[in-house]
Design an enzyme around this catalytic site. Structure first.
Site, PDB file in Angstrom:
ATOM      1  CD  GLU A  64      -1.254  -4.813  -9.262  1.00 23.03           C
ATOM      2  OE1 GLU A  64      -0.922  -3.635  -9.062  1.00 23.03           O
ATOM      3  OE2 GLU A  64      -0.427  -5.757  -9.282  1.00 23.03           O
ATOM      4  CE  LYS A 137       0.860  -1.728  -5.774  1.00 26.25           C
ATOM      5  NZ  LYS A 137       1.229  -2.265  -7.113  1.00 26.25           N
ATOM      6  CB  CYS A 169       1.323  -6.112  -6.703  1.00 27.01           C
ATOM      7  SG  CYS A 169       2.577  -6.789  -7.835  1.00 27.01           S
TER       8      CYS A 169
END
Length: 288
Positions: A64, A137, A169
């Site tokens: 990320e 995201k 994540c």
């Protein structure tokens, strides 16, 4: 031995069987490298060097926010220089070139500047012959809410290295994301992450659970830069760990056999037997 007219000889059949088996194999590289925050040019150089070194891979996954480095304060203060256009920015140009030059699919985290000027924690997915895909995201960690705009889609991305289900994540924590992508055809969950120090248990438990729940492969490519825990991991459709790192700089190499996915789903056909109306807010299942 001569084959009868219209029939293949055994050698031809063996070669074709080997070709079919090879088509199901994905040579994987998962990158875990300490990178400085706020040095996008240097980190793009590290990206290019790593891809060159592992150019025999079919799929290379970076963590990320690999390009700018993950630091919310720095991202906020220096967004003018760190944020990039997803189509024309320097990282997009680079990964397109690398994917085409080496025939490899690349997944890497970057800081995206949206059309409205906002910032997005995003992934670039560059595949040879398949163009460039972007994933934003969608489920932001609480500390990210003042900084990033969330995405609003849970796509799957078709590449020569399989059908990818991108997550980032914290999205590890939502089983419904993985199941949504699995039902849409995902074969490999790619999960670039920046999980904090002393939280490696979250990577292990969630990566194995998401893989086994949905009987597909799951790749957690986590940052090992200061403040983060490393422990990147690759898990197969049975929930078995194929490769795992500690906190060190490393590139995990393994091979994914995509034929294991349908085989496991035939053995235990749970994915296709869900009753989603029962799961949403405790509603009763609709009857006809």
């Amino acid at each position: 031995m001569t084959a009868a007219p219209g029939q293949q000889n055994p050698e031809q059949q063996d070669r074709e069987q080997q070709d079919r088996e090879q088509q199901n194999k994905v040579r994987l590289a998962v990158v875990q490298l300490v990178v400085p925050v706020g040095d996008p040019e240097g980190n793009r150089r590290r990206l290019a060097e790593t891809v060159e070194e592992h150019r025999d891979a079919d799929l290379i996954v970076f963590p990320e926010m690999f390009v700018p480095g993950y630091d919310l304060a720095v991202v906020t203060e220096r967004s003018d220089e760190l944020a990039e256009d997803a189509e024309t920015g320097p990282t997009a140009v680079l990964v397109r070139e690398l994917a085409a030059a080496h025939g490899v699919t690349i997944v890497v985290g970057f800081l995206e500047r949206a059309d409205d000027g906002g910032l997005c924690n995003s992934l670039l997915i560059a595949a040879p012959g398949a163009g460039l895909a972007v994933y934003r995201k969608s489920h932001l960690f609480p500390a990210e809410l003042p900084v990033f705009e969330p995405g609003h889609e849970l796509p799957v991305v078709h590449t020569p290295a399989g059908v990818l289900g991108p997550q980032i994540c914290f999205e590890h924590a939502f089983p419904a994301i993985a199941t949504t992508q699995a039902l849409a055809g995902a074969e490999v969950l790619v999960i670039p992450s920046a999980v904090g120090a002393d939280h490696e248990h979250l990577i292990e438990v969630r990566t194995r659970a998401r893989a086994q729940d949905n009987q597909l492969f799951a790749i957690a490519a986590n940052s090992n830069s200061p403040g983060f825990c490393g422990h990147s991991m690759v898990v197969d459709p049975k929930g078995r760990v194929l490769a795992a790192a500690g906190l060190e700089d490393t590139v995990l190499r393994t091979v994914l056999d995509l034929s294991e996915i349908p085989a496991e789903r035939r053995r235990e056909p749970s994915l296709g037997m869900g009753r989603p109306h029962l799961y949403l807010f405790g509603r009763e299942e609709e009857t006809r």
